[in-house]
Design an enzyme around this catalytic site. Structure first.
Site, PDB file in Angstrom:
ATOM      1  N   CYS A  53      60.902  68.929 -12.631  1.00  0.00           N
ATOM      2  CA  CYS A  53      60.010  70.077 -12.434  1.00  0.00           C
ATOM      3  C   CYS A  53      60.691  71.161 -11.592  1.00  0.00           C
ATOM      4  O   CYS A  53      61.326  70.859 -10.581  1.00  0.00           O
ATOM      5  CB  CYS A  53      58.720  69.599 -11.757  1.00  0.00           C
ATOM      6  SG  CYS A  53      57.507  70.925 -11.589  1.00  0.00           S
ATOM      7  N   CYS A  57      57.321  71.614  -4.485  1.00  0.00           N
ATOM      8  CA  CYS A  57      56.284  70.888  -3.734  1.00  0.00           C
ATOM      9  C   CYS A  57      56.961  69.789  -2.894  1.00  0.00           C
ATOM     10  O   CYS A  57      57.580  68.870  -3.453  1.00  0.00           O
ATOM     11  CB  CYS A  57      55.269  70.284  -4.691  1.00  0.00           C
ATOM     12  SG  CYS A  57      54.688  71.476  -5.931  1.00  0.00           S
ATOM     13  N   CYS A  97      43.778  60.008 -17.689  1.00  0.00           N
ATOM     14  CA  CYS A  97      44.310  61.259 -17.160  1.00  0.00           C
ATOM     15  C   CYS A  97      45.804  61.385 -17.470  1.00  0.00           C
ATOM     16  O   CYS A  97      46.582  60.487 -17.146  1.00  0.00           O
ATOM     17  CB  CYS A  97      44.064  61.285 -15.655  1.00  0.00           C
ATOM     18  SG  CYS A  97      44.659  62.789 -14.895  1.00  0.00           S
ATOM     19  N   CYS A 129      41.356  63.656 -19.271  1.00  0.00           N
ATOM     20  CA  CYS A 129      41.656  64.572 -18.172  1.00  0.00           C
ATOM     21  C   CYS A 129      43.126  64.964 -18.283  1.00  0.00           C
ATOM     22  O   CYS A 129      43.953  64.151 -18.693  1.00  0.00           O
ATOM     23  CB  CYS A 129      41.403  63.857 -16.853  1.00  0.00           C
ATOM     24  SG  CYS A 129      41.937  64.779 -15.404  1.00  0.00           S
ATOM     25  N   ARG A 261      37.278  60.739  -5.109  1.00  0.00           N
ATOM     26  CA  ARG A 261      38.194  59.684  -5.573  1.00  0.00           C
ATOM     27  C   ARG A 261      39.207  59.291  -4.513  1.00  0.00           C
ATOM     28  O   ARG A 261      39.957  60.129  -4.010  1.00  0.00           O
ATOM     29  CB  ARG A 261      38.906  60.145  -6.855  1.00  0.00           C
ATOM     30  CG  ARG A 261      39.745  59.054  -7.502  1.00  0.00           C
ATOM     31  CD  ARG A 261      40.194  59.421  -8.919  1.00  0.00           C
ATOM     32  NE  ARG A 261      39.053  59.743  -9.746  1.00  0.00           N
ATOM     33  CZ  ARG A 261      38.819  60.949 -10.256  1.00  0.00           C
ATOM     34  NH1 ARG A 261      39.656  61.933 -10.059  1.00  0.00           N
ATOM     35  NH2 ARG A 261      37.743  61.163 -10.977  1.00  0.00           N
TER      36      ARG A 261
HETATM   37  C1  DTB Z   1      45.678  63.302  -7.835  1.00  0.00           C
HETATM   38  O1  DTB Z   1      45.061  63.956  -6.976  1.00  0.00           O
HETATM   39  N1  DTB Z   1      46.401  62.227  -7.585  1.00  0.00           N
HETATM   40  C2  DTB Z   1      47.053  61.728  -8.788  1.00  0.00           C
HETATM   41  C3  DTB Z   1      46.426  62.622  -9.878  1.00  0.00           C
HETATM   42  N2  DTB Z   1      45.676  63.579  -9.117  1.00  0.00           N
HETATM   43  C4  DTB Z   1      47.264  63.295 -10.888  1.00  0.00           C
HETATM   44  C5  DTB Z   1      48.542  61.770  -8.713  1.00  0.00           C
HETATM   45  C6  DTB Z   1      49.106  61.024  -7.530  1.00  0.00           C
HETATM   46  C7  DTB Z   1      50.578  61.026  -7.650  1.00  0.00           C
HETATM   47  C8  DTB Z   1      51.254  60.194  -6.603  1.00  0.00           C
HETATM   48  C9  DTB Z   1      52.720  60.249  -6.715  1.00  0.00           C
HETATM   49  C10 DTB Z   1      53.288  59.703  -7.993  1.00  0.00           C
HETATM   50  O2  DTB Z   1      52.888  58.577  -8.437  1.00  0.00           O
HETATM   51  O3  DTB Z   1      54.178  60.329  -8.560  1.00  0.00           O
HETATM   52 FE1  SF4 Z   2      55.998  69.931 -10.210  1.00  0.00          FE
HETATM   53 FE2  SF4 Z   2      54.769  70.345  -7.882  1.00  0.00          FE
HETATM   54 FE3  SF4 Z   2      53.420  69.270  -9.972  1.00  0.00          FE
HETATM   55 FE4  SF4 Z   2      55.341  67.876  -8.671  1.00  0.00          FE
HETATM   56  S1  SF4 Z   2      53.365  68.570  -7.860  1.00  0.00           S
HETATM   57  S2  SF4 Z   2      55.062  67.982 -10.858  1.00  0.00           S
HETATM   58  S3  SF4 Z   2      56.851  69.498  -8.187  1.00  0.00           S
HETATM   59  S4  SF4 Z   2      54.297  71.312  -9.829  1.00  0.00           S
END
Ligand code: DTB
Ligand code: SF4
Ligand code: SAM
Length: 318
Positions: A53, A57, A97, A129, A261
């Site tokens: 990506c 972040c 999701c 989702c 959640r």
């Molecule tokens: C959210 O708030 N948490 C989930 C979902 N929405 C997409 C994602 C958590 C990701 C944790 C890091 C990972 O597993 O890459």
């Molecule tokens: Fe890309 Fe930020 Fe989404 Fe991670 S959280 S996939 S770095 S946009």
């Protein structure tokens, strides 16, 4: 029940600062009154496009610029995604999701494929989702037409703290996408992360911003930072699980009817801490052994936890 959108920060902070038992009691009272059916929907996550990506972040293992060992993978093929959705449904999921490590959706064959996935997931009688990054209003409309139930797009933290976590986009970009999703008639899933170095006021301000939306987001995921080696936040000290309880209770008090959640971070919490989160108003979890790229408790362990607490999982539709 009085639903408000005009909370001010001191009021939110006062709820967050209540003594633990008082706060849990109030949140539980509001929860029972607002959420009639005391059943826990189970959501299953799949990373349909992983890593590489362009965004920065600071928490994210999928940002190309950090070396986290996540192997970039192109957009999955629809039949593979639908096979995963069917297994999730067989295991008891009600919502599927699909997450893509994109900054934003681009019109073209890849988006068309995601729309096909959404149609396929709906045909399995699962809620669909997506979390695909920024969306235009036209893209949101096309997702709605395909049957998309909910769109996840997190505010992550307060407006003030945002630029210390992400510099490649702005808070208003996030809010704009949420508006596009709302206008298209797709339900909103939006929450954030704790443990990134933000202040307590930043956490409260994020919840205040979510509660200022009218209507409130239907779903509010609260994540505890998963500290991934290679990301700038890898060495952050862990936050207390009681801070998760505080956030969940405050979210429940501010947004009485939302699905709150208990999301990332359950690997760092014991069964009792997770149950305390549920007493404080959490009424949904991600289940399955993987979130997007990091681990999640085992299925059997989660089922045992729900059974021990006498919490019923919402039955799948089919
Ligand atoms: C959210 O708030 N948490 C989930 C979902 N929405 C997409 C994602 C958590 C990701 C944790 C890091 C990972 O597993 O890459
Ligand atoms: Fe890309 Fe930020 Fe989404 Fe991670 S959280 S996939 S770095 S946009
Ligand atoms: N790329 C899209 C976006 O940013 O909206 C969708 C996928 S992104 C991985 C979805 C959410 O996962 C982020 O908004 C963030 O809240 C959460 N997340 C990512 N990495 C995390 C981590 N290490 N710990 C906790 N939550 C995380």
């Amino acid at each position: 029940m009085y639903i408000r959108h005009d909370w001010a920060l001191p009021g939110v902070r006062a709820l967050r600062d209540l003594p633990l038992l008082e706060r849990v009691h109030r949140a539980q009272t509001v929860h029972r009154e607002a959420v009639q059916e005391n059943k826990v929907p189970l959501c299953s996550l799949l990373s349909i496009k992983t890593g590489g990506c362009p965004e920065d972040c600071a928490y994210c293992p999928q940002a190309a610029r950090y070396h986290t060992g996540v192997e970039a993978q192109p957009l999955m093929e629809t039949p593979d995604v639908l096979a995963a959705a069917r297994s999730a449904r067989d295991a008891g999921a009600t919502r599927f999701c699909m997450g893509a490590a994109w900054r934003e959706v681009k019109d073209g064959p890849q988006f068309d494929r995601v729309l096909e996935m959404v149609r396929g997931v709906r045909a399995l009688r699962l809620e669909a989702c997506c979390t695909l990054g920024m969306l235009t209003s036209g893209q949101a409309r096309r997702l709605k037409e395909a049957g998309c139930t909910a769109y996840n797009h997190n505010l992550d933290t307060s407006r003030a703290a945002y630029s210390s976590i992400i510099t490649t986009r702005e808070y208003d970009d996030r809010l704009r996408t949420l508006q596009n999703v709302r206008d298209a008639g797709i339900t909103i899933c939006s929450g954030g992360i704790i443990g990134m170095g933000e202040s307590v006021d930043d956490r409260c301000e994020m919840l205040r911003t979510l509660a200022a939306q009218d209507p409130h987001p239907e779903s509010v995921p609260i994540n505890m930072l998963v500290r991934v080696a290679g990301t700038p936040l890898a060495e952050r000290p862990p936050v207390s699980t009681l801070e998760m309880v505080r956030m969940i209770a405050t979210a429940r008090l501010l947004m009485p009817r939302a699905m709150v959640r208990l999301s990332a971070g359950r690997m760092q919490m014991n069964a009792e801490a997770q149950l305390l989160c549920m007493m404080a108003g959490a009424n949904s979890i991600f289940f399955g052994e993987r979130l997007l790229t990091t681990g999640n408790p085992e299925l059997a362990q989660d089922m045992a936890l729900l059974a021990a607490a006498g919490i019923e999982a919402l039955a799948p539709q089919a």
